[in-house]
Design a protein around this motif. Structure first.
Motif, PDB file in Angstrom:
ATOM      1  N   PRO A 192      -5.138  -3.423   9.686  1.00 36.10           N
ATOM      2  CA  PRO A 192      -4.579  -2.834  10.672  1.00 36.10           C
ATOM      3  C   PRO A 192      -5.380  -2.693  11.762  1.00 36.10           C
ATOM      4  N   PRO A 233       1.529   9.026  10.941  1.00 37.62           N
ATOM      5  CA  PRO A 233       1.006  11.033  10.839  1.00 37.62           C
ATOM      6  C   PRO A 233      -0.120  11.252  10.989  1.00 37.62           C
ATOM      7  N   ASP A 291       5.593   7.085  -4.465  1.00 37.37           N
ATOM      8  CA  ASP A 291       5.236   8.022  -3.239  1.00 37.37           C
ATOM      9  C   ASP A 291       4.393   8.998  -4.107  1.00 37.37           C
ATOM     10  N   ARG A 325      -5.628  13.215  12.344  1.00 42.94           N
ATOM     11  CA  ARG A 325      -7.254  13.367  13.038  1.00 42.94           C
ATOM     12  C   ARG A 325      -7.185  13.279  14.254  1.00 42.94           C
ATOM     13  N   CYS A 359      -0.486  -0.391  -0.623  1.00 43.81           N
ATOM     14  CA  CYS A 359      -0.467   0.133   0.810  1.00 43.81           C
ATOM     15  C   CYS A 359      -1.364   2.297   0.691  1.00 43.81           C
ATOM     16  N   GLY A 397      -3.715   4.481   1.092  1.00 42.70           N
ATOM     17  CA  GLY A 397      -5.396   5.024   1.296  1.00 42.70           C
ATOM     18  C   GLY A 397      -5.875   6.207   2.589  1.00 42.70           C
ATOM     19  N   MET A 398      -6.835   6.275   2.361  1.00 38.78           N
ATOM     20  CA  MET A 398      -6.852   7.318   3.118  1.00 38.78           C
ATOM     21  C   MET A 398      -8.248   7.710   4.120  1.00 38.78           C
ATOM     22  N   LEU A 445       4.915   9.087  -7.172  1.00 34.47           N
ATOM     23  CA  LEU A 445       4.073   7.706  -8.172  1.00 34.47           C
ATOM     24  C   LEU A 445       2.771   8.549  -7.944  1.00 34.47           C
ATOM     25  N   ASP A 446       1.762   8.764  -8.540  1.00 37.23           N
ATOM     26  CA  ASP A 446       0.365   8.791  -7.763  1.00 37.23           C
ATOM     27  C   ASP A 446      -0.444   7.844  -8.796  1.00 37.23           C
ATOM     28  N   LEU A 475      -9.008   6.322  -4.449  1.00 38.04           N
ATOM     29  CA  LEU A 475      -7.797   6.023  -3.548  1.00 38.04           C
ATOM     30  C   LEU A 475      -7.329   4.761  -2.805  1.00 38.04           C
TER      31      LEU A 475
HETATM   32  P1  NAD Z   1      -0.416   8.328   6.227  1.00 34.58           P
HETATM   33  O1  NAD Z   1      -1.497   7.975   5.560  1.00 34.58           O
HETATM   34  O2  NAD Z   1       0.153   8.814   7.431  1.00 34.58           O
HETATM   35  O3  NAD Z   1       0.757   8.485   4.360  1.00 34.58           O
HETATM   36  C1  NAD Z   1      -0.453   7.807   3.798  1.00 34.58           C
HETATM   37  C2  NAD Z   1       0.806   8.301   2.674  1.00 34.58           C
HETATM   38  O4  NAD Z   1       0.379   7.812   1.496  1.00 34.58           O
HETATM   39  C3  NAD Z   1       1.539   9.406   2.259  1.00 34.58           C
HETATM   40  O5  NAD Z   1       2.882   9.300   2.429  1.00 34.58           O
HETATM   41  C4  NAD Z   1       0.626  10.104   1.318  1.00 34.58           C
HETATM   42  O6  NAD Z   1       1.711  11.288   0.483  1.00 34.58           O
HETATM   43  C5  NAD Z   1       0.469   9.474   0.044  1.00 34.58           C
HETATM   44  N1  NAD Z   1      -0.410   9.201  -0.777  1.00 34.58           N
HETATM   45  C6  NAD Z   1      -1.872   9.382  -0.536  1.00 34.58           C
HETATM   46  N2  NAD Z   1      -2.339  10.059  -1.969  1.00 34.58           N
HETATM   47  C7  NAD Z   1      -1.163   9.242  -2.481  1.00 34.58           C
HETATM   48  C8  NAD Z   1      -2.028   9.028  -3.910  1.00 34.58           C
HETATM   49  N3  NAD Z   1      -2.401   9.479  -4.496  1.00 34.58           N
HETATM   50  N4  NAD Z   1      -0.087   8.575  -4.807  1.00 34.58           N
HETATM   51  C9  NAD Z   1       0.594   7.762  -3.985  1.00 34.58           C
HETATM   52  N5  NAD Z   1       0.833   7.971  -2.319  1.00 34.58           N
HETATM   53  C10 NAD Z   1      -0.098   8.662  -2.238  1.00 34.58           C
HETATM   54  O7  NAD Z   1       0.394   6.516   5.940  1.00 34.58           O
HETATM   55  P2  NAD Z   1      -0.343   5.431   7.098  1.00 34.58           P
HETATM   56  O8  NAD Z   1      -1.798   6.082   8.225  1.00 34.58           O
HETATM   57  O9  NAD Z   1       0.034   4.354   7.715  1.00 34.58           O
HETATM   58  O10 NAD Z   1      -1.970   4.545   5.816  1.00 34.58           O
HETATM   59  C11 NAD Z   1      -1.313   3.848   4.768  1.00 34.58           C
HETATM   60  C12 NAD Z   1      -2.425   3.045   4.798  1.00 34.58           C
HETATM   61  O11 NAD Z   1      -2.871   1.986   5.790  1.00 34.58           O
HETATM   62  C13 NAD Z   1      -3.927   3.496   4.591  1.00 34.58           C
HETATM   63  O12 NAD Z   1      -4.043   2.298   2.986  1.00 34.58           O
HETATM   64  C14 NAD Z   1      -4.624   3.397   5.341  1.00 34.58           C
HETATM   65  O13 NAD Z   1      -6.194   3.568   4.962  1.00 34.58           O
HETATM   66  C15 NAD Z   1      -4.157   1.874   6.078  1.00 34.58           C
HETATM   67  N6  NAD Z   1      -3.971   2.086   8.024  1.00 34.58           N
HETATM   68  C16 NAD Z   1      -4.016   3.095   8.560  1.00 34.58           C
HETATM   69  C17 NAD Z   1      -4.359   2.465   9.857  1.00 34.58           C
HETATM   70  C18 NAD Z   1      -3.530   3.442  10.310  1.00 34.58           C
HETATM   71  O14 NAD Z   1      -4.904   3.476  11.600  1.00 34.58           O
HETATM   72  N7  NAD Z   1      -3.053   4.745  10.278  1.00 34.58           N
HETATM   73  C19 NAD Z   1      -4.871   1.047  10.307  1.00 34.58           C
HETATM   74  C20 NAD Z   1      -5.380   0.536   9.462  1.00 34.58           C
HETATM   75  C21 NAD Z   1      -5.299   0.949   8.224  1.00 34.58           C
END
Ligand code: NAD
Length: 252
Positions: free
Chosen positions: A184, A190, A39, A195, A84, A86-87, A60-61, A107
């Motif tokens: 999912p 978090p 991460d 959001r 995993c 994503g944003m 790791l970025d 990303l």
């Molecule tokens: P999150 O968004 O809460 O956490 C994301 C993590 O990604 C953080 O620890 C952050 O430090 C890390 N990160 C951000 N930029 C980064 C980079 N450049 N390199 C490495 N790490 C980086 O986690 P989440 O909500 O569990 O989402 C994880 C994945 O699941 C994402 O791809 C998201 O799109 C996907 N997803 C989430 C949901 C949801 O409802 N939460 C639903 C479907 C899919």
């Protein structure tokens, strides 16, 4: 003695400091895997390492191609790569700036291209000896599967993830590589809490997120990790090129 469904497997996870990635690191370690949790958030990674022995943490970025290559050079061949990271960029097409679009694709999609290109040669060589290796790519129900309001860039990127995953599955099926996309529903993490908090009416926003699931609640990360463990394990040895939904009935 229960030896674990991922015994002898090395699993690398991106974005493993919080949310689904973190829970997946813990779930894979509990099933006996050697886990490399990566991460950009070093302090949160240290907390994870302290919580569970057997999880190795690496800052790791995934947007940094040189760092990705360097990590692949010094890491033993993986059995499982879970991309995993994503944003969510909120907004419709007219709300979406070019910067948001480009960041989302970098990303959410190009990071998977970078990671997989770097780790795939070692994984394929290893697959020859092991019989099977697995790539798990994080997509979403918001993708080619279903459209949602204000998810223009996000939905486009997650649809691309499914396409990328299917191409990997097609190209490398004869060499023992399986590739699947995890899709999912709405998961309490978090970033989801962020959001909700940033909405004009957070109370209503939470109600709306919950109402999307016919099951009447948000997913917890522990609703998602069993699918990760399954796709990582040899139990899914005949499953490749699929987009697997865990969505509480949204797409019934
Ligand atoms: P999150 O968004 O809460 O956490 C994301 C993590 O990604 C953080 O620890 C952050 O430090 C890390 N990160 C951000 N930029 C980064 C980079 N450049 N390199 C490495 N790490 C980086 O986690 P989440 O909500 O569990 O989402 C994880 C994945 O699941 C994402 O791809 C998201 O799109 C996907 N997803 C989430 C949901 C949801 O409802 N939460 C639903 C479907 C899919």
């Amino acid at each position: 003695m229960h030896e674990g469904r991922l015994k002898d497997k090395t699993v690398l996870i991106t974005a493993a400091a919080q949310g689904i990635g973190r829970a997946s690191a813990l779930a894979c370690a509990a099933e006996g895997a050697r886990v490399i949790a990566t991460d950009i958030n070093a302090p949160l990674l240290e907390q994870l390492a302290a919580e569970r022995a057997g999880i190795e943490v690496v800052t790791l970025d995934v947007r940094d191609g040189d760092a990705v290559q360097a990590l692949a050079q010094r890491t033993p061949a993986l059995d499982v790569l879970f991309n995993c990271a994503g944003m969510v960029a909120n907004g419709s097409l007219l709300d979406c700036s070019e910067a948001d679009w480009d960041l989302s694709f970098d990303l959410n999609v190009k990071s998977m291209f970078r990671m997989t290109r770097a780790f795939l040669p070692g994984m394929l060589a290893h697959a020859g000896a092991q019989g099977s290796v697995s790539v798990i790519n994080m997509a979403s129900m918001a993708s080619s599967i279903k459209g949602f309001v204000n998810r223009c860039a996000y939905g486009a990127t997650k649809a691309a993830v499914i396409g990328l995953t299917k191409s990997l599955a097609a190209d490398y099926v004869k060499q023992g590589l399986r590739a699947n996309a995890l899709c999912p529903g709405t998961v309490d993490t978090p970033s989801l809490r962020g959001r909700i908090a940033s909405a004009a009416d957070p109370v209503q926003a939470e109600k709306d997120f919950i109402a999307r699931q016919p099951m009447g609640r948000l997913a917890t990360v522990d609703d998602i990790t069993p699918m990760v463990v399954y796709l990582a394990s040899d139990e899914s040895r005949f499953v490749t090129g699929q987009a697997l939904l865990v969505d509480g009935g949204v797409t019934i």
